[in-house]
Design a protein around this motif. Structure first.
Motif, PDB file in Angstrom:
ATOM      1  N   SER A  60       0.837  -1.200   0.000  1.00 44.74           N
ATOM      2  CA  SER A  60       0.000   0.000   0.000  1.00 44.74           C
ATOM      3  C   SER A  60       0.870   1.247   0.000  1.00 44.74           C
TER       4      SER A  60
ATOM      5  N   THR B 185       2.283   1.894   3.416  1.00 46.60           N
ATOM      6  CA  THR B 185       3.462   1.073   3.713  1.00 46.60           C
ATOM      7  C   THR B 185       4.698   1.640   3.036  1.00 46.60           C
TER       8      THR B 185
ATOM      9  N   ASP C 133       1.009  -4.582   6.636  1.00 44.43           N
ATOM     10  CA  ASP C 133       0.225  -4.338   5.421  1.00 44.43           C
ATOM     11  C   ASP C 133      -0.756  -5.495   5.203  1.00 44.43           C
TER      12      ASP C 133
END
Length: 731
Positions: free
Chosen positions: A339, A342, A383
């Protein structure tokens, strides 16, 4: 780490035998060259807590323990006897064990069924005595047994320590290899080992059930040369894999399943590929290389499963990150899509030149701060797109490669990784090029239960096994078995008539079987006379037609010139019928021609084969693959044990190498895969409902965008008496 949950429905009788409170060593010896000596040494050296009864009529003491002249003279009733005497003496000794209340016997001697007819007769005599006196037999021709948590070491192996890897191996040398590998690893220990030998009584399914129940075993590991009852093994495997991992290395192929079969399916069944497919269907982790057995067993034993197959790679070297990505893709795993949140957190702790896409390449950020790798692992572990974390590079070796002063930071990084492993259910797998020299940071990780590997390939194989197991457990919950079919009496009569006449079903009868259970079969006409030929022309109009011979004696119609295509008009049909009859009589002048079959030409599409075989080891098996005349050459096929779940059917379609053809190649339309899945499920139900069906071939089935057409169908009828379902269950 993930706990083992669940339970098996019955308790194995092997618990008493493999964890005895007393043991008789029949043929115990003071001669170091004898197996009876080795067994005594193993029991004494490992501190067996139970009673030891050496049996030797020529000795009063053996290694300081009182010896007895016979089994009958033993003052107690031990649960287990180890018989170290020659094969000819075994039947009598088994009877003596039974009369003395001994429940199990380990038979080391060879010279039984493995040597031929004379040995097979001796083995039958041994089993007759065992059954008459209630003695369970391990072996014969076994390498032995150990149960390290109960200090039972009948192999007298040194430097093996108690642990959670249970092993059943038909090769004593393979056990020795794994034991030496575990010794080098330093952290792997074993629970129980058994060499099944000839499996004259206790087979792989019995041992697997025991390991499934054993509280000291977290992963069952099997080296298999041949199953005695493959179908029963699959049933037990489904029970056990729901609780704990099962790893199998299968050598060779199922020779008993390779026979001179009369169908394409029969010709392909019994292969190694079929065995692998069926094991995986039951949730077994199959390894193909002997050097993968212990790494995969260790990884699964420690980590149990991953939620899926999305892997985050954290690396301190771009080249190895690329290699890891290649191997992951080849193994059917995917690089998790990190993501933006992240990636931003990674950018905040790494140098600007670092890559924060997956694989994460720290690009020198950790050279002076190796504990930063643990920070990166913590970030990606948070994540939701990540199922497992793979650390790749030189962790553990920074203090060796750069400066000794980095050792403290590496140890802090190792502690952070240990804390992370306890806080997350996502597996952490580590490859380090410093693994062979076991630096302190790697030793700390390994001792804490984080697997460390010396090759990227082994690491990826473990990640694959973890991901496959996680997927399997989820799919078991989502896809229960499909409901069974109720057999129809009129179709049972069809089989009975064919058996009475000593033949298989005619093609039109096979298609009737399919049609009656909802499989779409094109309309067709059986033609035995000129009048019926004219009726076929009238029924089908101007459509191009196909004509095929119907004969119980001609198995492969095309080879005999028994097929004509694209026929239009009555004259063409008459000419084709004459040519077919002439060709078939030339092919086999004794062949009995029943009729010809006329049907409209199927529209073009993708040709596949759907088949059923009753394998002598694994029972009814479904096959699917690309069809046509080249199926036995290409062998691009998938197998599943019957009955199938919906997931089983879908996975068969996705498994074949040519599955992309089904999705539309070179501009062709995508076939109706859901209709194909329904076809596979219905064929599975039919085979399950009619035990009279020995083999089935639907080849070809032509797939297209709006369904399928079963162009040809063969059903081979079982000639032997069919056992009832109750009799099969009792067996």
């Amino acid at each position: 780490m993930n706990p083992i949950e669940g339970h098996l429905p019955t308790r194995s009788p092997l618990h008493e035998i493999l964890a005895p409170s007393g043991i008789a060593v029949v043929g115990a010896s003071s001669d170091p060259t004898k197996r009876g000596y080795k067994a005594m040494v193993g029991l004494i050296k490992d501190g067996f807590r139970g009673a030891i009864y050496p049996v030797n009529p020529k000795a009063d003491l053996i290694l300081g323990i009182e010896a007895w002249p016979s089994i009958a003279a033993i003052p107690g009733s031990p649960e287990l006897a180890l018989i170290c005497t020659p094969a000819a003496s075994v039947p009598g000794l088994i009877a003596e064990c039974g009369r003395h209340g001994i429940k199990g016997a380990v038979i080391l001697a060879s010279g039984f069924a493995e040597i031929g007819a004379e040995g097979a007769e001796l083995e039958r005599e041994m089993m007759a005595q065992a059954e008459a006196h209630g003695v369970r037999v391990i072996g014969p021709n076994t390498s032995g047994v150990f149960n390290l948590h109960h200090r039972l070491n009948l192999l007298a192996l040194d430097n093996v320590k108690p642990g959670d890897v249970g092993i059943i191996s038909q090769s004593g040398n393979m056990l020795l290899s794994l034991a030496l590998e575990a010794q080098y690893n330093g952290q792997v220990g074993f629970s129980t080992y058994v060499g099944p030998g000839n499996q004259s009584d206790i087979g792989f399914n019995d041992y697997l059930r025991y390991l499934g129940e054993d509280e000291h075993t977290r992963v069952a590991t099997l080296y298999v040369e041949g199953f005695r009852d493959g179908r029963k093994f699959l049933e037990v495997a489904r029970d056990v894999t729901a609780m704990k991992p099962v790893v199998v290395y299968k050598s060779g192929s199922t020779e008993a399943g390779q026979k001179a079969a009369s169908s394409h399916t029969g010709a392909l069944a019994g292969s190694y590929a079929m065995t692998v497919d069926l094991l995986r269907q039951a949730g077994v982790s199959v390894v193909h290389r002997s050097d993968e057995i212990l790494p995969v067993a260790e990884g699964l034993g420690l980590l149990q499963k991953a939620r899926g197959k999305r892997v985050a790679v954290v690396s301190d070297g771009g080249g190895q990150a690329t290699i890891a990505s290649d191997r992951l893709a080849e193994a059917g795993l995917t690089l998790a899509e990190l993501s933006e949140e992240t990636r931003q957190k990674l950018r905040e702790v790494l140098f600007p030149q670092a890559s924060t896409v997956n694989p994460v390449d720290v690009a020198g950020s950790t050279d002076a701060n190796p504990s930063l790798l643990a920070t990166c692992m913590e970030i990606v572990a948070a994540d939701d797109n990540v199922d497992s974390i793979f650390l790749v590079g030189m962790f553990g070796g920074y203090s060796i490669r750069f400066a000794e002063s980095l050792l403290g930071d590496e140890m802090r990084g190792a502690e952070a990784m240990v804390d992370l492993s306890k806080a997350t259910d996502k597996p952490l797998v580590i490859y380090s090029l410093y693994t062979p020299i076991k630096p302190p940071a790697l030793r700390r990780l390994h001792e804490a239960g984080i697997p460390i590997y010396s090759s990227i390939e082994q690491s990826v194989r473990v990640l694959r096994a973890l991901g496959e197991r996680g997927d399997y457990l989820q799919l078991c919950e989502q896809y229960p078995r499909e409901p069974a079919l109720e057999p129809k009496p009129e179709l049972g009569e069809l089989f009975a008539r064919a058996r009475a006449e000593g033949r298989d079903l005619f093609e039109y009868e096979a298609k009737q079987l399919l049609r009656e259970h909802g499989i779409e079969v094109p309309q067709e006409r059986v033609v035995r006379s000129d009048a019926e030929l004219a009726e076929a022309v009238a029924a089908f109009g101007e459509a191009p037609l196909a004509m095929k011979v119907v004969s119980k004696d001609i198995l492969h119609k095309s080879d005999a010139g028994g097929v004509k295509l694209n026929l239009m008009g009555e004259a063409a049909l008459r000419r084709a019928r004459d040519e077919i009859l002439a060709s078939c009589r030339a092919y086999d002048d004794q062949a009995e021609i029943e009729s010809v079959l006329v049907a409209p030409m199927a529209k073009k599409g993708v040709e596949v084969i759907v088949g059923v075989i009753r394998d002598p080891i694994f029972g009814p098996v479904l096959m699917f693959g690309l069809g046509g005349i080249f199926v036995e050459i290409l062998e691009d096929v998938a197998f599943r044990s019957i009955p199938l779940s919906r997931h089983d059917a879908r996975s068969m379609v996705e498994q074949i190498k040519a599955h992309k053809v089904l999705e539309g190649a070179r501009g062709e339309p995508t076939v109706d895969k859901e209709a194909l899945v329904e076809l596979l499920l219905t064929v599975s139900r039919i085979a399950d409902a009619y035990p009279e069906l020995s083999e089935l071939d639907l080849n070809p089935v032509i797939l297209n965008a709006d369904g399928y057409a079963v162009v040809d169908a063969r059903v081979i009828v079982e000639r032997k008496p069919i056992a009832s379902h109750d009799e099969e269950s009792a067996a």
